[in-house]
Design an enzyme around this catalytic site. Structure first.
Site, PDB file in Angstrom:
ATOM      1  N   TYR A  61       0.864  -1.186   0.000  1.00  0.00           N
ATOM      2  CA  TYR A  61       0.000   0.000   0.000  1.00  0.00           C
ATOM      3  C   TYR A  61       0.898   1.232   0.000  1.00  0.00           C
ATOM      4  O   TYR A  61       1.972   1.218   0.596  1.00  0.00           O
ATOM      5  CB  TYR A  61      -0.895  -0.006   1.258  1.00  0.00           C
ATOM      6  N   PHE A 111      -5.603   9.045  -4.109  1.00  0.00           N
ATOM      7  CA  PHE A 111      -4.400   8.473  -4.733  1.00  0.00           C
ATOM      8  C   PHE A 111      -4.090   7.194  -3.980  1.00  0.00           C
ATOM      9  O   PHE A 111      -4.002   7.216  -2.743  1.00  0.00           O
ATOM     10  CB  PHE A 111      -3.187   9.406  -4.580  1.00  0.00           C
ATOM     11  N   GLU A 112      -3.932   6.114  -4.702  1.00  0.00           N
ATOM     12  CA  GLU A 112      -3.476   4.873  -4.075  1.00  0.00           C
ATOM     13  C   GLU A 112      -2.769   4.065  -5.126  1.00  0.00           C
ATOM     14  O   GLU A 112      -3.253   3.966  -6.255  1.00  0.00           O
ATOM     15  CB  GLU A 112      -4.662   4.001  -3.624  1.00  0.00           C
ATOM     16  N   ILE A 113      -1.613   3.507  -4.767  1.00  0.00           N
ATOM     17  CA  ILE A 113      -1.054   2.413  -5.564  1.00  0.00           C
ATOM     18  C   ILE A 113      -0.959   1.268  -4.570  1.00  0.00           C
ATOM     19  O   ILE A 113      -0.405   1.448  -3.474  1.00  0.00           O
ATOM     20  CB  ILE A 113       0.328   2.757  -6.146  1.00  0.00           C
ATOM     21  N   HIS A 139      -9.419   1.948   4.431  1.00  0.00           N
ATOM     22  CA  HIS A 139      -8.198   1.362   3.860  1.00  0.00           C
ATOM     23  C   HIS A 139      -6.989   1.615   4.761  1.00  0.00           C
ATOM     24  O   HIS A 139      -6.157   0.739   4.963  1.00  0.00           O
ATOM     25  CB  HIS A 139      -7.881   1.980   2.490  1.00  0.00           C
TER      26      HIS A 139
END
Ligand code: GDP
Ligand code: MN
Length: 380
Positions: free
Chosen positions: A213, A270-272, A307
């Site tokens: 994450y 924004f998430e990768i 999350h």
């Protein structure tokens, strides 16, 4: 004939000649409705044509995709986001892009986004039971909660669709059939901006370094949207101690060893991240337990704290990554690397004074502290 008169005849003759020249040249004509193409290309034709010329980047990809949840009306705002992601990164990689919607995407949305994305695009409709009330939710109670939060002027407090959206992003997008074959995702929202070149592939970085994450901005959540979220999380931790590793990042989100939540969360627009982690038994047990408690509807739990808490309690600290080099804007916050050399090397166009990392409402300074990371130059 006087010379004045002669000049006047000459001028009229010249004007006439020019006029006849233009009307005789069809390629110089101003288009009229009759000269415009009559039929607009269908999405299917356009897609077939595009597929023949797509995918010419030479960089090797890992198994990953961009993913965007959007409505047809988000078309121009998502176009902006795609353009910035392509210019700063994806034109060199051609990663796929999955679009998800609780309705059908229309042809205009599909044509424009397919023309802008350098990789292959996929469009999916969300199954009804992933965007509706579970049977254990009391819908009258949910309605009252919305009305009360609306009266209190809590942001999106009165919105029903926003709640479905947050629940979907928390528990379902990674299980959509179009997402099942990918290992990593990068979430992109409408109207974001990237300010620096992305010189190394973040997906590859995640995979090669065992990251699950990542984030660029972190901040405190509005308490009114999550009053009982931490009670729900504690219940889950008591029921599933086997899912909580010792080396986790609890100290980022709690100042008292897990008794209370300090409201820090990673900003999830924004998430990768790893899709395999979100699809793991640990994460599904966590989401299902929270979902049973009803706070997505009786309060207004956001996917960001959901999350973030999952990452902080169930991952090892070193599996979470802060991407300093990804300079990013989503209204109203900016992450801009404050090191000048980084900004010059990556051709950044953000203002370092606007960097949110070290401002009062940010949690990123806490992330640095609990990880004993070196403070960047320019930190006060
Ligand atoms: P904010 O960033 O919290 O202000 O919320 P946004 O309005 O940006 O919504 C978050 C994401 O969900 C964006 O990608 C939106 O396009 C998407 N979204 C929000 N509401 C809906 C909805 O009702 N339907 C669909 N399909 N997408 C939505
Ligand atoms: Mn947004």
């Amino acid at each position: 004939m006087s010379s004045v008169r002669y000049t006047r005849y000459l001028a009229v003759a010249l004007v006439c000649l020019t006029f006849f020249y233009f009307i005789s040249r069809s390629d110089l004509q101003i288009p009229t409705s009759a000269s415009l193409p009559k039929s607009r290309p269908s999405y299917e034709d356009f897609r077939a044509q595009k597929l023949q010329s797509a995918g010419n980047a030479t960089n090797e990809r890992v198994n990953a995709t961009f993913v965007t949840l959007a409505r047809n009306s988000d078309i121009w705002d998502i176009a902006k986001s795609i353009r910035t992601v392509e210019d700063r990164f994806n034109r060199n990689y051609n990663y796929d892009w999955v679009f998800l919607n609780d309705n059908d995407f229309d042809d205009d949305f599909k044509k424009l986004t397919t023309s802008l994305v350098s990789g292959t695009t996929h469009y999916g409709r969300i199954p009804k039971d992933h965007w509706s009330y579970p049977e254990w939710i009391d819908q009258d109670k949910a309605k009252e909660a919305r009305e009360e939060m609306d009266r209190k002027k809590i942001i999106y407090g009165g919105s029903e669709s926003y709640r479905h959206m947050c629940r979907y992003e928390s528990g379902f997008f990674f299980r959509h059939p179009l997402m099942m074959n990918y290992e990593y995702y990068w979430r992109v929202e409408p109207s974001i901006e990237l300010f620096c070149d992305i010189s190394t592939d973040p997906f590859r970085f995640m995979k090669e370094n065992g990251k699950k994450y990542s984030f660029v901005i972190s901040l405190y959540e509005y308490y009114e949207t999550i009053p009982t979220l931490w009670d729900s999380v504690k219940k889950f931790m008591n029921n599933h101690p086997e899912h909580i590793p010792k080396e986790n990042a609890m100290d980022f989100i709690s100042e008292d060893g897990g008794e209370t939540y300090n409201k820090c969360h990673f900003w999830s627009n924004f998430e990768i991240g790893s899709l395999e982690w979100l699809r793991s038994k640990e994460y599904i047990d966590y989401f299902s337990s929270l979902d049973q408690d009803g706070g997505f509807f009786y309060e207004r739990w956001g996917d960001a704290p959901v999350h973030s808490i999952a990452a902080a309690i169930m991952l090892k600290k070193e599996q979470i990554h802060f991407f300093n080099e990804i300079a990013y804007y989503h209204v109203p916050f900016t992450h801009c690397p404050i090191e000048e050399q980084t900004r010059l090397d990556l051709r950044c166009h953000c203002k370092p004074e606007e960097n949110f990392d070290w401002k009062g409402y940010s949690c990123t300074n806490r992330w640095f502290k609990v990880n004993k990371m070196e403070k960047p130059e320019g930190w006060d």
